[in-house]
Design a protein around this motif. Structure first.
Motif: not given
Length: 328
Positions: A189-191, A226-231, A249-253, A304-306
């Motif tokens: 998780a990369v935040q 790898v999880h890229l967190h944020g919009s 977050h492909d639906r939000d970023a 999956s979800t973002g």
């Protein structure tokens, strides 16, 4: 290809090959259960028994990797399943140098290794499972709080680098211990590769080098995510990370699956918003899932979800997403 095991389906997806159906998985936090190895493992094994996901992401408390340095928190009912921090042990720049690498055989880290072991034993080799790892910057946030961490980073960079080096060493040790109990990969998780938290130069200085060191240590594992967190993310600073899947977050970023896949060699994990699947009914979830499959042609996609789904996500929506991949 006959006999599509979960591993074969995932490996074909990573390679960009045609599959019988896209692999699918959802993950969430398990508040309360995440403080006990047997309870956490039991929650994941029941989750898998209920939905038959293609991969199980083992989801600990977000603070698990720093609890043994003195972070204290408690569960207060947040729908995401996260805990509220009540004590940050790092208050001054000198506190970073006082940190020593943790032993994954002791304390909360040992609880998590034990949970991973139980999950692996329960899955009996039928389903790959991966361990959740938080980046050094994410761990630093939990140790000091985001505001204090950023102040130390900007005004006492040498002390902060010393702390990041210690956090990195602890992560590498934990990955080694998790590998020994049979994980197929890590969910990293990369935040902080996100605006306005950091500038690009700051992330390149304090984030990216440590991320790459950790991913290098896990390079022998075949199912890393790898999880890229944020919009508002620095997608290009993470797109070249060595990983099997990139989850964002492909639906939000504002970066669609198709756009993201054009920038990375990794397969994509995503397609559905964690907020869409949290709605009253499954209609919009199924619309997003169908669009994700259309964007990718069912290649290089782990549906999956973002990010984690809420603990209050309606079960019929979860069932609907799982069933959707079985239909042509």
């Amino acid at each position: 290809m006959a006999n599509w095991t979960k591993r074969k389906r995932l490996e074909a997806t990573i390679a960009g090959e045609a599959v019988d159906r896209p692999p699918v998985a959802l993950w969430r936090h398990w508040p309360g259960d995440d403080q006990d190895a047997a309870a956490l493992a039991a929650a994941h094994l029941q989750w898998q028994a209920n939905y038959d996901w293609d991969v199980v992401k083992v989801g600990p408390a977000s603070s698990y990797s720093v609890a043994d340095w003195g972070v204290e928190d408690r569960w207060e009912g947040h729908i995401e399943g996260t805990r509220h921090t009540t004590r940050y042990p790092v208050a001054s720049p000198s506190d970073w140098a006082a940190l020593q690498p943790l032993d994954p055989g002791r304390g909360m880290l040992a609880v998590q290794i034990d949970a991973l072991r139980h999950v692996g034993e329960g899955l009996r080799g039928e389903t790959p499972f991966i361990a959740t790892i938080f980046s050094p910057l994410s761990m630093a946030k939990h140790l000091a709080g985001n505001e204090t961490m950023l102040s130390h980073m900007r005004h006492s960079p040498d002390a902060f680098h010393a702390g990041l080096a210690t956090l990195t060493e602890s992560i590498v040790r934990f990955v080694d211990a998790a590998r020994a109990v049979g994980i197929s990969g890590i969910y990293y998780a990369v935040q902080h590769a996100a605006y306005p938290l950091l500038s690009r130069d700051e992330f390149d200085t304090f984030g990216r080098p440590y991320d790459l060191r950790i991913l290098e240590s896990a390079a022998d594992l075949w199912c890393n995510v790898v999880h890229l967190h944020g919009s508002a993310v620095m997608f290009d600073r993470v797109a070249d990370y060595p990983t099997a899947f990139l989850n964002w977050h492909d639906r939000d970023a504002g970066i669609s699956l198709a756009e993201g896949l054009a920038q990375t060699r990794a397969a994509a994990s995503g397609g559905v918003s964690q907020w869409t699947i949290h709605q009253d009914g499954p209609a919009n979830t199924l619309t997003e899932a169908a669009d994700a499959r259309a964007q990718t042609g069912d290649r290089r996609l782990l549906l999956s979800t973002g990010c984690v789904i809420m603990t209050t996500t309606p079960l019929r929506n979860i069932r609907a997403l799982r069933a959707a991949v079985e239909k042509s």
